[in-house]
Design a protein around this motif. Structure first.
Motif, PDB file in Angstrom:
ATOM      1  N   MET A 162      -4.012  -7.274  13.869  1.00 33.42           N
ATOM      2  CA  MET A 162      -5.094  -8.046  13.027  1.00 33.42           C
ATOM      3  C   MET A 162      -4.553  -9.524  12.696  1.00 33.42           C
ATOM      4  O   MET A 162      -3.389  -9.649  12.396  1.00 33.42           O
ATOM      5  N   PRO A 163      -5.556 -10.451  13.004  1.00 30.20           N
ATOM      6  CA  PRO A 163      -5.012 -11.889  12.842  1.00 30.20           C
ATOM      7  C   PRO A 163      -4.677 -12.172  11.448  1.00 30.20           C
ATOM      8  O   PRO A 163      -5.188 -11.377  10.654  1.00 30.20           O
ATOM      9  N   GLU A 164      -4.065 -13.131  11.128  1.00 34.46           N
ATOM     10  CA  GLU A 164      -3.728 -13.432   9.811  1.00 34.46           C
ATOM     11  C   GLU A 164      -4.969 -14.364   9.231  1.00 34.46           C
ATOM     12  O   GLU A 164      -5.268 -15.109  10.130  1.00 34.46           O
ATOM     13  N   PHE A 165      -5.258 -14.202   8.088  1.00 31.52           N
ATOM     14  CA  PHE A 165      -6.578 -14.976   7.656  1.00 31.52           C
ATOM     15  C   PHE A 165      -6.080 -16.420   7.342  1.00 31.52           C
ATOM     16  O   PHE A 165      -4.974 -16.646   6.662  1.00 31.52           O
ATOM     17  N   ASP A 166      -7.027 -17.525   7.861  1.00 32.25           N
ATOM     18  CA  ASP A 166      -6.430 -18.905   7.934  1.00 32.25           C
ATOM     19  C   ASP A 166      -7.586 -19.501   7.207  1.00 32.25           C
ATOM     20  O   ASP A 166      -7.781 -20.724   7.336  1.00 32.25           O
ATOM     21  N   ASP A 167      -8.255 -18.893   6.230  1.00 34.78           N
ATOM     22  CA  ASP A 167      -9.484 -19.411   5.557  1.00 34.78           C
ATOM     23  C   ASP A 167     -10.609 -19.615   6.349  1.00 34.78           C
ATOM     24  O   ASP A 167     -11.657 -20.489   5.820  1.00 34.78           O
ATOM     25  N   THR A 168     -10.743 -19.381   7.585  1.00 41.05           N
ATOM     26  CA  THR A 168     -11.826 -19.461   8.349  1.00 41.05           C
ATOM     27  C   THR A 168     -12.292 -18.101   8.560  1.00 41.05           C
ATOM     28  O   THR A 168     -11.477 -17.460   9.564  1.00 41.05           O
ATOM     29  N   THR A 225      -6.228  -8.140   5.598  1.00 39.37           N
ATOM     30  CA  THR A 225      -5.145  -8.726   6.599  1.00 39.37           C
ATOM     31  C   THR A 225      -3.557  -8.210   5.825  1.00 39.37           C
ATOM     32  O   THR A 225      -2.780  -8.089   6.675  1.00 39.37           O
ATOM     33  N   THR A 226      -3.481  -8.069   4.716  1.00 44.65           N
ATOM     34  CA  THR A 226      -2.224  -7.515   3.998  1.00 44.65           C
ATOM     35  C   THR A 226      -2.096  -6.045   4.357  1.00 44.65           C
ATOM     36  O   THR A 226      -1.122  -5.630   4.816  1.00 44.65           O
ATOM     37  N   VAL A 227      -3.246  -5.412   4.566  1.00 43.17           N
ATOM     38  CA  VAL A 227      -3.011  -3.851   4.317  1.00 43.17           C
ATOM     39  C   VAL A 227      -3.213  -3.471   6.091  1.00 43.17           C
ATOM     40  O   VAL A 227      -2.306  -2.763   6.420  1.00 43.17           O
ATOM     41  N   LEU A 228      -4.093  -3.852   6.672  1.00 42.51           N
ATOM     42  CA  LEU A 228      -4.198  -3.562   8.102  1.00 42.51           C
ATOM     43  C   LEU A 228      -3.463  -4.300   9.144  1.00 42.51           C
ATOM     44  O   LEU A 228      -3.777  -5.674   8.934  1.00 42.51           O
ATOM     45  N   LYS A 229      -2.510  -3.624   9.820  1.00 39.84           N
ATOM     46  CA  LYS A 229      -1.528  -4.588  10.545  1.00 39.84           C
ATOM     47  C   LYS A 229      -1.979  -4.558  12.006  1.00 39.84           C
ATOM     48  O   LYS A 229      -2.128  -5.446  12.508  1.00 39.84           O
ATOM     49  N   SER A 230      -2.414  -3.349  12.505  1.00 40.52           N
ATOM     50  CA  SER A 230      -2.781  -3.156  14.102  1.00 40.52           C
ATOM     51  C   SER A 230      -3.565  -1.710  14.098  1.00 40.52           C
ATOM     52  O   SER A 230      -3.448  -0.882  13.323  1.00 40.52           O
TER      53      SER A 230
END
Length: 422
Positions: A162-168, A225-230
């Motif tokens: 899961m990518p990190e959320f980058d505000d987009t 993105t905090t909870v789901l890693k992969s």
């Protein structure tokens, strides 16, 4: 007389000879379940929610039929409905433990082990996979192990981070919703505004802290993105995930057990996802709560809910046995920063999403509920009692009231998640 006596003596001795047991002797057709003598494993793990039917033939031949156990809807919703309304006789067929198959029939040749127990073993091929099997059967029980199961098409097998959320929003999600109508929102009392439904979704998921994770208020995207890693798609058709355990302070990572979900690749842009309700229930049984106090309030809405349920069920129930059609392909990105989404050229940046074919018919069946004031009041009341909803609860009447018109004129909808394949 002497000859006759000798013949009688010979016959008597023949009747006393030891009986020679043959494979299949004493076995009758029977369906075995986990509650009635069945033990079945898949690649070493217990396979929940299965039934195996044994059908004997001639000369030690037999047929083993594997299928999913029916899911009793009444047992799942019994706590929410009264006995009078509870459809206890309604059940939903589920898929077998063999990915891509509602049921699998395996012709077997029985043999006897050293203890005289009927055994069987061999290998089998279905439309989507190959596997080995071995087991034994008695009138009281059937034990079967399926091993070395592998999909024929393993092109999607691998780990997806899961990518990190980058505000987009588009780096972690696929949110495409095109409709002629807009969502009406009062950001401030007395000042209604119209927003495209896609914009409203992004505002809701990225702009408001609606979720509490480990004591911290987060937006939906941050929480996701905090909870789901992969997520890992196995060559054996398994679907597993690494996630943060929100029940434990510090959010330690856990890996979901195999058996909760499976998949097969059906085309160049689609997979079928199979959920195992029995395995999911078994996995979460220890985490079950006491229920919600609002269930009694929900019971009052049953006359309105049941007609909708009757319309939706024929569309939803086949998904348990035939799988959920999930599309996959390149993630969409805003390459020119002009709000025009285009497919990425990165082969490892991919989307898994649900599209019009699945979502729109269901949304159209649910849509009439959101034209009912009593239903809207119930949803708004539940939201208002949740401190994490905050100012969103005030905007809900306008949002919910405009959704039916949005759904009626929807031309495209794609909702899903993006991942980075390792």
């Amino acid at each position: 007389m002497a000859v006759v006596g000798a013949m009688c003596l010979f016959t008597a001795c023949s009747d006393d000879d030891d009986y020679v047991q043959m494979p299949g002797d004493g076995l009758e057709a029977k369906t075995y379940t986990m509650a009635d003598g069945l033990t079945v494993t898949l690649n070493g793990d217990v396979a929940y929610g299965q039934t195996v039917t044994f059908t004997p033939g001639q000369n030690g031949n037999a047929t083993i039929t594997i299928k999913g156990s029916d899911l009793n809807v009444g047992e799942l919703i019994g706590g929410m409905m009264s006995k009078a309304d509870n459809p206890t006789g309604f059940s939903i067929p589920t898929a077998s433990m063999i990915p891509g198959s509602v049921q699998v029939e395996i012709p077997v040749q029985l043999t006897l082990d050293n203890e005289g127990v009927n055994t069987f073993s061999g290998n089998a091929t279905t439309d989507y996979c190959t596997f080995n099997y071995a087991g034994k059967v008695t009138p009281e029980s059937l034990t079967m192990a399926v091993t070395d199961l592998k999909l024929k098409n393993t092109s999607l097998a691998g780990k997806y981070d899961m990518p990190e959320f980058d505000d987009t929003y588009f780096n972690i999600s696929r949110l495409e919703w095109e409709s002629e109508n807009s969502v009406k929102v009062e950001l401030f009392p007395g000042f209604p505004m119209d927003f495209p439904v896609k914009t409203m979704l992004v505002m809701t998921f990225a702009g408001y802290e609606l979720v509490n994770v480990d004591g911290e208020s987060m937006t939906v995207f941050d929480a996701l993105t905090t909870v789901l890693k992969s997520v890992t798609l196995g060559e054996d058709g398994s679907v597993t995930a690494v996630y943060a355990d929100t029940k434990v302070p510090g959010l330690p990572e856990k890996t979901a057990p195999k058996g909760l979900a499976q998949y097969v690749v059906t085309s160049d842009n689609q997979i079928r996802l199979y959920l195992n309700p029995s395995a999911i229930i078994a996995s979460s049984a220890s985490k079950a709560g006491e229920g919600d106090a609002s269930s009694s309030d929900l019971t009052n809405l049953l006359p309105k809910l049941l007609p909708v349920v009757e319309n939706v069920l024929p569309k939803v129930t086949p998904l348990f046995s035939q799988g959920i059609p999930v599309c996959y392909g390149p993630a969409l990105i805003d390459e020119e920063a002009d709000n025009v989404m285009v497919p990425t050229t990165d082969p490892n940046f991919v989307s898994f999403y649900l599209d019009n074919n699945l979502l729109l018919p269901i949304l159209k069946d649910v849509s009439p509920l959101l034209k009912d004031k009593e239903v809207i009041d119930f949803i708004v009341g539940a939201a208002s009692s949740d401190p994490t909803m905050g100012e969103m609860a005030v905007m809900l009447p306008g949002i919910l009231g405009s959704i039916p018109d949005v759904i009626d004129t929807t031309s495209k909808i794609e909702l899903g998640l993006n991942f980075i394949k390792q």
